[in-house]
Design a protein around this motif. Structure first.
Motif, short mmCIF file in Angstrom:
data_model
loop_
_atom_site.label_atom_id
_atom_site.label_comp_id
_atom_site.label_asym_id
_atom_site.label_seq_id
_atom_site.Cartn_x
_atom_site.Cartn_y
_atom_site.Cartn_z
N ALA A 147 38.04 54.45 55.95
CA ALA A 147 37.40 54.42 54.63
C ALA A 147 36.74 53.07 54.40
O ALA A 147 37.25 52.03 54.80
CB ALA A 147 38.44 54.69 53.54
N ASP A 148 35.58 53.09 53.73
CA ASP A 148 34.89 51.83 53.41
C ASP A 148 35.69 51.02 52.41
O ASP A 148 35.80 49.80 52.52
CB ASP A 148 33.49 52.12 52.88
N VAL A 149 36.22 51.67 51.37
CA VAL A 149 37.19 51.02 50.49
C VAL A 149 38.55 51.28 51.15
O VAL A 149 39.04 52.39 51.14
CB VAL A 149 37.15 51.59 49.06
N VAL A 150 39.12 50.24 51.72
CA VAL A 150 40.21 50.40 52.68
C VAL A 150 41.43 51.08 52.06
O VAL A 150 41.89 50.70 50.98
CB VAL A 150 40.61 49.04 53.28
N VAL A 151 41.94 52.09 52.76
CA VAL A 151 43.11 52.85 52.32
C VAL A 151 44.37 52.40 53.05
O VAL A 151 45.41 52.17 52.45
CB VAL A 151 42.86 54.37 52.56
N THR A 202 39.68 46.57 45.00
CA THR A 202 38.66 47.05 45.93
C THR A 202 37.77 45.93 46.46
O THR A 202 36.83 46.17 47.21
CB THR A 202 37.78 48.10 45.24
N SER A 203 38.07 44.69 46.07
CA SER A 203 37.24 43.55 46.48
C SER A 203 37.37 43.27 47.97
O SER A 203 38.34 43.65 48.62
CB SER A 203 37.64 42.29 45.70
N ARG A 204 36.36 42.56 48.49
CA ARG A 204 36.41 42.02 49.85
C ARG A 204 36.61 40.52 49.76
O ARG A 204 36.06 39.86 48.89
CB ARG A 204 35.11 42.34 50.60
N PHE A 205 37.39 39.98 50.70
CA PHE A 205 37.75 38.57 50.68
C PHE A 205 37.35 37.93 52.00
O PHE A 205 37.71 38.43 53.06
CB PHE A 205 39.26 38.42 50.46
N THR A 206 36.62 36.85 51.92
CA THR A 206 36.13 36.18 53.12
C THR A 206 36.74 34.79 53.24
O THR A 206 36.57 33.95 52.35
CB THR A 206 34.60 36.06 53.10
N ALA A 207 37.44 34.56 54.31
CA ALA A 207 38.02 33.24 54.61
C ALA A 207 38.43 33.25 56.08
O ALA A 207 38.44 34.29 56.75
CB ALA A 207 39.21 32.93 53.71
N ASP A 208 38.78 32.08 56.58
CA ASP A 208 39.13 31.94 57.99
C ASP A 208 40.62 32.25 58.20
O ASP A 208 41.47 31.59 57.61
CB ASP A 208 38.81 30.52 58.45
N HIS A 209 40.90 33.25 59.04
CA HIS A 209 42.31 33.57 59.34
C HIS A 209 42.84 32.76 60.51
O HIS A 209 44.03 32.85 60.82
CB HIS A 209 42.47 35.06 59.62
N GLY A 210 42.00 31.97 61.15
CA GLY A 210 42.46 31.13 62.25
C GLY A 210 43.09 31.93 63.38
O GLY A 210 42.50 32.90 63.87
#
Length: 370
Positions: free
Chosen positions: A195-199, A277-285
């Motif tokens: 799913a695009d909105v992750v389930v 439903t948001s997307r979050f962008t950051a470095d997971h290393g």
């Protein structure tokens, strides 16, 4: 993609599926986009199993399949760490392919086999793909694994050794789109999110994680107050919460507070008011096993219903605890060691006190990709 599984009623003990978010019940069928009602509203809620009458008193009867492929998974030991305030660790790294994903893979392979699928398809950065390939092979099924372009050659070799077909992609969108296309085939079961909105992952497979809770309750020597576990989309956390919730309903066992560990604020942001439903962008290393740019209703439910929390552990902090654990002889991967760092943080903030019984979940083994 099939609308319902062709599974004999005697094999599948599930009576219906219930939405985590809206509590609506739907027939037992393949619902790769989660709750149909929530999906129509742009929401991202997974389903969970409701069982037929007669399964109310014995937790181990409340699993979709009584018989699953057996590679020696489960019954993992509980370890005590004298060097960390005698905290308890549930060592899921001791499973056959080196991670907790074996619990999920065994149940989904049982479902795919019973429902008459020829293959399963999964998106994975390593753990899920290797587990799914192994249990698919054990069940006589094919396995299709979608990874990222950076997937180490050793992982690709391991997957192919297990008989899997491996495809790699530059972005998660490309990877998910390919899994979705494979799932459109009548003979292929998608077991990871499409799913695009992750389930989240296949809800029948997630039921396999309940056994971790049941084992912890038996091994801990008393009521557990807190469970700290690494998390990405909340499959493991929701399964563990379900297991304890059923023990509570049947036998009055207290439900522990669940603390989900993530490499940057996702669930933590949602708990502070950001849309789920948001997307979050950051470095997971280096924390590949708990990477990802989303969270889910099931992760949120596991935390809020247990009065738990989300704990952010950056990659560098997890690396320091990985090295400390190594000096005591422990061979867990860095994402697992993020739970050690989270425990220290929770103790420092007095969210967990020294007299409370806490269990950390070590999800994966250091050596699995060597």
């Amino acid at each position: 993609m099939r609308s319902e599984p062709a599974v004999p009623a005697a094999e599948l003990s599930v009576e219906s599926l219930e939405c985590i978010r809206c509590a609506r019940r739907v027939p037992v069928a393949e619902h790769p986009f989660g709750c149909p009602s929530c999906a129509a509203q742009g929401q991202n809620s997974n389903l969970f199993c409701r069982y037929a009458p007669g399964t109310d008193q014995e937790p181990r009867r409340r699993l979709p399949y009584a018989s699953v492929p057996d590679l020696g998974q489960g019954a993992t030991r509980m370890l005590r760490l004298p060097w960390l305030e005698d905290v308890l660790v549930k060592n899921e790294a001791a499973n056959p392919t080196g991670s907790h994903k074996d619990r999920f893979a065994a149940m989904t392979a049982a479902h795919a086999r019973a429902a008459g699928y020829a293959s399963v398809v999964v998106a994975s950065s390593g753990n899920a793909g290797i587990a799914m390939a192994a249990f698919a092979a054990s069940a006589g099924l094919g396995a299709l694994v979608a990874g990222f372009s950076w997937l180490p050659g050793t992982v690709r070799d391991q997957l192919r050794q297990l008989g899997a077909e491996v495809r790699t992609f530059d972005t998660d969108a490309e990877r998910t789109a390919w899994v979705r296309r494979m799932a459109e085939r009548e003979d292929v079961l998608a077991v990871s999110n499409i799913a695009d909105v992750v389930v989240g992952s296949n809800c029948l497979g997630i039921e396999g994680y309940k056994e971790i809770a049941w084992e912890m309750a038996e091994q801990a020597g008393g009521a557990i107050d807190h469970v700290v576990l690494p998390s990405s989309r909340g499959d493991l956390a929701w399964g563990v919460h379900l297991g304890f919730s059923e023990l509570n309903q049947m036998h009055g066992v207290p439900v522990p507070r669940l603390h989900l560990v993530e490499p940057f604020p996702r669930l933590a942001a949602v708990l502070s008011g950001t849309a789920i439903t948001s997307r979050f962008t950051a470095d997971h290393g280096e924390l590949h096993s708990i990477a990802g740019d989303s969270t889910t209703v099931q992760a949120h439910a596991a935390v809020t219903r247990s009065a738990g929390s989300a704990v952010v552990v950056p990659s560098a902090t997890a690396r320091a605890w990985f090295e400390r654990a190594g000096r005591h002889g422990h061979t867990w991967e860095i994402s697992s060691c993020a739970a050690l760092a989270a425990y220290a943080d929770l103790r420092g903030r007095k969210v967990i006190t020294v007299d409370e019984r806490t269990v950390l979940v070590a999800t994966s083994h250091l050596f699995k990709n060597l």
